[in-house]
Design a protein around this motif. Structure first.
Motif, PDB file in Angstrom:
ATOM      1  N   GLU A  11       4.665 -51.917 -21.057  1.00  0.00           N
ATOM      2  CA  GLU A  11       6.025 -51.542 -20.709  1.00  0.00           C
ATOM      3  C   GLU A  11       6.648 -50.589 -21.725  1.00  0.00           C
ATOM      4  O   GLU A  11       7.758 -50.104 -21.529  1.00  0.00           O
ATOM      5  CB  GLU A  11       6.878 -52.813 -20.587  1.00  0.00           C
ATOM      6  CG  GLU A  11       6.404 -53.745 -19.479  1.00  0.00           C
ATOM      7  CD  GLU A  11       7.107 -55.086 -19.513  1.00  0.00           C
ATOM      8  OE1 GLU A  11       8.038 -55.236 -20.332  1.00  0.00           O
ATOM      9  OE2 GLU A  11       6.742 -55.973 -18.742  1.00  0.00           O
ATOM     10  N   THR A  12       5.952 -50.330 -22.842  1.00  0.00           N
ATOM     11  CA  THR A  12       6.474 -49.427 -23.853  1.00  0.00           C
ATOM     12  C   THR A  12       6.578 -48.015 -23.286  1.00  0.00           C
ATOM     13  O   THR A  12       5.649 -47.507 -22.666  1.00  0.00           O
ATOM     14  CB  THR A  12       5.552 -49.423 -25.090  1.00  0.00           C
ATOM     15  OG1 THR A  12       5.391 -50.761 -25.551  1.00  0.00           O
ATOM     16  CG2 THR A  12       6.130 -48.554 -26.197  1.00  0.00           C
ATOM     17  N   GLU A  13       7.724 -47.382 -23.496  1.00  0.00           N
ATOM     18  CA  GLU A  13       7.890 -46.010 -23.034  1.00  0.00           C
ATOM     19  C   GLU A  13       6.934 -45.079 -23.782  1.00  0.00           C
ATOM     20  O   GLU A  13       6.713 -45.240 -24.985  1.00  0.00           O
ATOM     21  CB  GLU A  13       9.334 -45.552 -23.269  1.00  0.00           C
ATOM     22  CG  GLU A  13      10.353 -46.277 -22.419  1.00  0.00           C
ATOM     23  CD  GLU A  13      10.194 -45.977 -20.941  1.00  0.00           C
ATOM     24  OE1 GLU A  13       9.800 -44.844 -20.612  1.00  0.00           O
ATOM     25  OE2 GLU A  13      10.449 -46.874 -20.125  1.00  0.00           O
ATOM     26  N   PRO A  14       6.348 -44.102 -23.088  1.00  0.00           N
ATOM     27  CA  PRO A  14       5.435 -43.184 -23.772  1.00  0.00           C
ATOM     28  C   PRO A  14       6.172 -42.282 -24.751  1.00  0.00           C
ATOM     29  O   PRO A  14       7.343 -41.958 -24.572  1.00  0.00           O
ATOM     30  CB  PRO A  14       4.829 -42.371 -22.619  1.00  0.00           C
ATOM     31  CG  PRO A  14       5.835 -42.464 -21.514  1.00  0.00           C
ATOM     32  CD  PRO A  14       6.460 -43.820 -21.653  1.00  0.00           C
ATOM     33  N   GLY A  15       5.462 -41.921 -25.814  1.00  0.00           N
ATOM     34  CA  GLY A  15       5.985 -40.938 -26.755  1.00  0.00           C
ATOM     35  C   GLY A  15       6.998 -41.460 -27.755  1.00  0.00           C
ATOM     36  O   GLY A  15       7.796 -40.688 -28.299  1.00  0.00           O
ATOM     37  N   VAL A  16       6.993 -42.765 -28.048  1.00  0.00           N
ATOM     38  CA  VAL A  16       7.922 -43.311 -29.045  1.00  0.00           C
ATOM     39  C   VAL A  16       7.506 -42.810 -30.425  1.00  0.00           C
ATOM     40  O   VAL A  16       6.352 -42.992 -30.837  1.00  0.00           O
ATOM     41  CB  VAL A  16       7.904 -44.851 -29.011  1.00  0.00           C
ATOM     42  CG1 VAL A  16       8.774 -45.419 -30.127  1.00  0.00           C
ATOM     43  CG2 VAL A  16       8.356 -45.362 -27.651  1.00  0.00           C
ATOM     44  N   PRO A  17       8.415 -42.183 -31.174  1.00  0.00           N
ATOM     45  CA  PRO A  17       8.053 -41.678 -32.503  1.00  0.00           C
ATOM     46  C   PRO A  17       7.712 -42.831 -33.449  1.00  0.00           C
ATOM     47  O   PRO A  17       8.457 -43.812 -33.550  1.00  0.00           O
ATOM     48  CB  PRO A  17       9.316 -40.947 -32.964  1.00  0.00           C
ATOM     49  CG  PRO A  17      10.102 -40.680 -31.735  1.00  0.00           C
ATOM     50  CD  PRO A  17       9.799 -41.819 -30.815  1.00  0.00           C
ATOM     51  N   LEU A  18       6.594 -42.709 -34.133  1.00  0.00           N
ATOM     52  CA  LEU A  18       6.134 -43.746 -35.051  1.00  0.00           C
ATOM     53  C   LEU A  18       5.565 -43.100 -36.301  1.00  0.00           C
ATOM     54  O   LEU A  18       4.904 -42.058 -36.225  1.00  0.00           O
ATOM     55  CB  LEU A  18       5.077 -44.625 -34.382  1.00  0.00           C
ATOM     56  CG  LEU A  18       4.492 -45.780 -35.206  1.00  0.00           C
ATOM     57  CD1 LEU A  18       4.199 -46.985 -34.317  1.00  0.00           C
ATOM     58  CD2 LEU A  18       3.209 -45.366 -35.938  1.00  0.00           C
ATOM     59  N   VAL A  19       5.818 -43.738 -37.451  1.00  0.00           N
ATOM     60  CA  VAL A  19       5.220 -43.303 -38.705  1.00  0.00           C
ATOM     61  C   VAL A  19       4.530 -44.503 -39.353  1.00  0.00           C
ATOM     62  O   VAL A  19       4.821 -45.656 -39.029  1.00  0.00           O
ATOM     63  CB  VAL A  19       6.268 -42.709 -39.670  1.00  0.00           C
ATOM     64  CG1 VAL A  19       6.904 -41.464 -39.059  1.00  0.00           C
ATOM     65  CG2 VAL A  19       7.324 -43.740 -40.052  1.00  0.00           C
ATOM     66  N   ILE A  20       3.602 -44.207 -40.232  1.00  0.00           N
ATOM     67  CA  ILE A  20       2.864 -45.244 -40.949  1.00  0.00           C
ATOM     68  C   ILE A  20       3.278 -45.197 -42.413  1.00  0.00           C
ATOM     69  O   ILE A  20       3.222 -44.129 -43.039  1.00  0.00           O
ATOM     70  CB  ILE A  20       1.345 -45.023 -40.811  1.00  0.00           C
ATOM     71  CG1 ILE A  20       0.929 -45.108 -39.339  1.00  0.00           C
ATOM     72  CG2 ILE A  20       0.570 -46.044 -41.653  1.00  0.00           C
ATOM     73  CD1 ILE A  20      -0.493 -44.642 -39.079  1.00  0.00           C
TER      74      ILE A  20
END
Length: 230
Positions: A11-20
């Motif tokens: 259900e997560t929307e595509p393209g969520v900005p993420l950093v490590i």
């Protein structure tokens, strides 16, 4: 604490900005985990790495080094953050520094790890479960728990905040790991055993009876060899 089931990952929307956060070896392994998740269901737009110790090169695994925790706190956009720091103490210190309201900490579970409603598994924010892990049922993982490759966790086990299991560590049914516990590679906690907070169980060690907080224990059966600074 948030209860998540495997189906919810779709259900997560595509393209969520993420950093490590963490530009070392674990950071590259977490990047691989995210790429494996995206291969099943494209969800995360990985922007790059943050770390308070700059890497030797401007890129890590093909992605840019973006700055320190202070730089991350200064973000003007919402960002998901995966904290890839193996040490419980180090991970807790990083989380305490990441104070911006723009930051969120998703649960990341490898797509091949079974996580369904019938298992009744509770996972806290920021927890990471790597490839090859096996979780049975009625398990509670606290905030920012790390299960590295191939770990097993049995029924009714509790792993409190910032607990870390290194590859192929095993937690038997009904065991309880206090906050900040660290299990080395191939370490085992026998059924019903309680491990005190911040205690380190060395690689290959087997805890057959309760261990107090703030010690390092090694061997079979595991015995304390020194105190750990709380």
């Amino acid at each position: 604490m948030t209860t998540l089931f495997f189906s919810e990952y779709e259900e997560t929307e595509p393209g969520v900005p993420l950093v490590i956060f963490g530009a070392g070896g674990l950071g590259r392994e977490v990047l691989l985990l995210i790429q494996q998740l995206n291969a099943v269901h494209p969800s995360w737009d990985v922007r790059g790495f943050y770390d308070d110790q700059a890497p030797a090169t401007p890129t890590v695994a093909g992605l840019p080094y973006l700055g320190s925790s202070a730089d991350l706190n200064a973000t003007s956009e919402p960002l998901a953050v995966a904290v890839a720091v193996g040490s419980p103490v180090g991970r807790a210190a990083v989380v305490s520094r990441l104070t911006s309201s723009q930051l969120s900490f998703p649960v990341l579970v490898h797509p091949a790890v079974a996580l369904g409603s019938q298992q009744r598994i509770t996972l806290g924010q920021g927890s990471i479960v790597q490839q090859g892990c096996l979780l049975t049922c009625d398990i509670t993982l606290g905030r920012f728990v790390l299960l590295n490759l191939g770990c097993t966790v049995g029924h009714d086990a509790v792993l409190e905040d910032f607990a870390s299991l290194m590859p192929h560590a095993n937690v038997s049914g009904g065991a309880h790991l206090g906050a900040g516990c660290y299990l080395g590679t191939n370490a085992t906690v026998i059924q019903g055993v309680r491990i005190g907070e911040n205690t380190i169980l060395g690689a290959g060690a087997v805890a057959v009876r309760d261990l107090p907080a703030n010690i390092t224990a090694v061997g079979v059966p595991a015995k304390s060899i020194k105190k750990v600074n709380a």
